[in-house]
Design a protein around this motif. Structure first.
Motif, PDB file in Angstrom:
ATOM      1  N   ALA A 108      -3.776   7.606   0.355  1.00 26.46           N
ATOM      2  CA  ALA A 108      -2.840   7.516  -0.739  1.00 26.46           C
ATOM      3  C   ALA A 108      -1.595   8.292   0.013  1.00 26.46           C
ATOM      4  O   ALA A 108      -0.311   7.678  -0.114  1.00 26.46           O
ATOM      5  CB  ALA A 108      -3.122   8.123  -1.914  1.00 26.46           C
ATOM      6  N   SER A 114      -1.055   4.039  -4.063  1.00 24.37           N
ATOM      7  CA  SER A 114      -2.247   4.247  -4.853  1.00 24.37           C
ATOM      8  C   SER A 114      -3.530   3.828  -4.421  1.00 24.37           C
ATOM      9  O   SER A 114      -3.744   2.746  -3.987  1.00 24.37           O
ATOM     10  CB  SER A 114      -1.733   3.651  -6.572  1.00 24.37           C
ATOM     11  OG  SER A 114      -0.725   4.409  -7.089  1.00 24.37           O
ATOM     12  N   ARG A 132      -2.709   9.035  -6.210  1.00 29.37           N
ATOM     13  CA  ARG A 132      -1.538   8.572  -5.800  1.00 29.37           C
ATOM     14  C   ARG A 132      -0.914   9.399  -4.936  1.00 29.37           C
ATOM     15  O   ARG A 132      -1.166  10.704  -4.968  1.00 29.37           O
ATOM     16  CB  ARG A 132      -0.587   8.509  -7.250  1.00 29.37           C
ATOM     17  CG  ARG A 132      -1.299   7.771  -8.178  1.00 29.37           C
ATOM     18  CD  ARG A 132      -0.501   7.889  -9.575  1.00 29.37           C
ATOM     19  NE  ARG A 132      -1.131   7.346 -10.753  1.00 29.37           N
ATOM     20  CZ  ARG A 132      -0.714   7.573 -12.010  1.00 29.37           C
ATOM     21  NH1 ARG A 132       0.570   8.317 -12.106  1.00 29.37           N
ATOM     22  NH2 ARG A 132      -1.252   6.984 -13.001  1.00 29.37           N
ATOM     23  N   SER A 138       4.682   4.165  -6.391  1.00 23.93           N
ATOM     24  CA  SER A 138       3.149   4.133  -6.468  1.00 23.93           C
ATOM     25  C   SER A 138       2.666   3.414  -7.763  1.00 23.93           C
ATOM     26  O   SER A 138       3.400   3.803  -8.970  1.00 23.93           O
ATOM     27  CB  SER A 138       2.404   5.342  -5.911  1.00 23.93           C
ATOM     28  OG  SER A 138       2.755   6.058  -6.790  1.00 23.93           O
TER      29      SER A 138
END
Length: 310
Positions: A108, A114, A132, A138
């Motif tokens: 991420a 994400s 995330r 995201s």
């Protein structure tokens, strides 16, 4: 010690072992959605298809047991603490979640996206872990979020690695839910996703479930048959569809990066972070490979055999 008898679940709700009253009570609990705290008797009845008097009795029983609670002011119902205890116990016992998290967070952060881990929940995939980046674009989905199996890369990956009998049962349920008119198109999309998985080891869905969203999916089938799916996704500006559609092949001028990836893998490290000056499509073309490496690392650390291509 006596062994527990293995049950055949193919009969489903038609089996004499199936307890309808219990199923109805669980249906009541399952009709509550994320970010939706309170429901009335009428709303529960509408979502479950149960008669309102049945809902009243079910709600009373579930409140006594702590699985629901009732507001003194409005009379509406919310999920109770006993449900939270069950969910926390289940998620805490999911070994792969603990193994996967550092790899997911690294992925991420690397691509400003994400990355999620999910399991099947009816016709949806239920998020049991989500990592995330700090990027403002995201995806905002979190633990407990549910996304449709039929319309997402994560769902297609889950279908691709299921045992054949379980997959056929699930497809029949999706067909019933989608209706005869939509089903041929939905099935065509699912079959294309499964074919992509067999050929490349990952799935891709562009703007199907949500506008302007690109998702890349992978999955693991554990020795006990449970399927756990991964998803990496973001807005099309973060994850250009052309780059992901390249199937993880290095774009022109990226062979030096590929050599760096190979050297890093030999040392047991993750892939080097792409240069900040690298164009978005060059950076993201490595995303499917990154997700597949995440999946393989989890498989190796979890002591699981390989059930997938690539």
């Amino acid at each position: 010690m006596a062994r527990t008898r293995h049950l055949d679940f193919d009969e489903g709700a038609d089996s004499s072992r199936f307890v309808t009253a219990l199923a109805r009570g669980l249906d009541v609990l399952a009709c509550f959605h994320v970010d939706e705290k309170w429901l009335t008797n009428a709303e529960i009845a509408s979502r479950t298809g149960l008669p309102k008097p049945t809902v009243v009795r079910m709600a009373y029983t579930l409140c006594v047991l702590g699985y629901l609670r009732q507001s003194h002011e409005s009379g509406k119902y919310a999920l109770g603490d006993s449900v939270a205890a069950l969910g926390i116990t289940m998620v805490s016992n999911l070994k792969l979640r603990r193994i996967a998290r550092p790899y997911m967070q690294d992925l991420a952060n690397r691509y400003d996206i994400s990355v999620s881990l999910g399991i099947r929940n009816g016709l949806s995939v239920l998020y049991v872990e989500n990592c995330r980046s700090g990027a403002p674009l995201s995806l905002g989905l979190d633990l407990g979020a549910r996304i449709p199996i039929a319309e997402t890369a994560m769902g297609h990956a889950l279908l691709a690695v299921m045992e054949s009998r379980e997959r056929e049962r699930l497809l029949a349920e999706i067909c019933k839910d989608e209706g005869e008119q939509r089903w041929p198109q939905v099935l065509q999309t699912i079959n294309a996703g499964c074919a992509h998985w067999r050929a490349r080891g990952f799935t891709v869905v562009v703007r199907d479930w949500q506008t302007d969203i690109v998702g890349v999916g992978a999955a693991i089938r554990q020795p006990d048959g449970r399927v756990i799916a991964f998803n990496a996704g973001g807005g099309s500006q973060q994850v250009p569809a052309r780059a992901v559609g390249a199937g993880g092949r290095a774009p022109a001028g990226a062979h030096g990066q590929r050599a760096g990836v190979i050297r890093a893998q030999r040392r047991g490290l993750s892939a080097p972070v792409p240069s900040p000056n690298t164009p978005a499509e060059q950076r993201v073309s490595a995303l499917p490979r990154g997700l597949k490496r995440c999946r393989r690392s989890c498989q190796a650390k979890g002591g699981m055999r390989s059930f997938w291509p690539g």
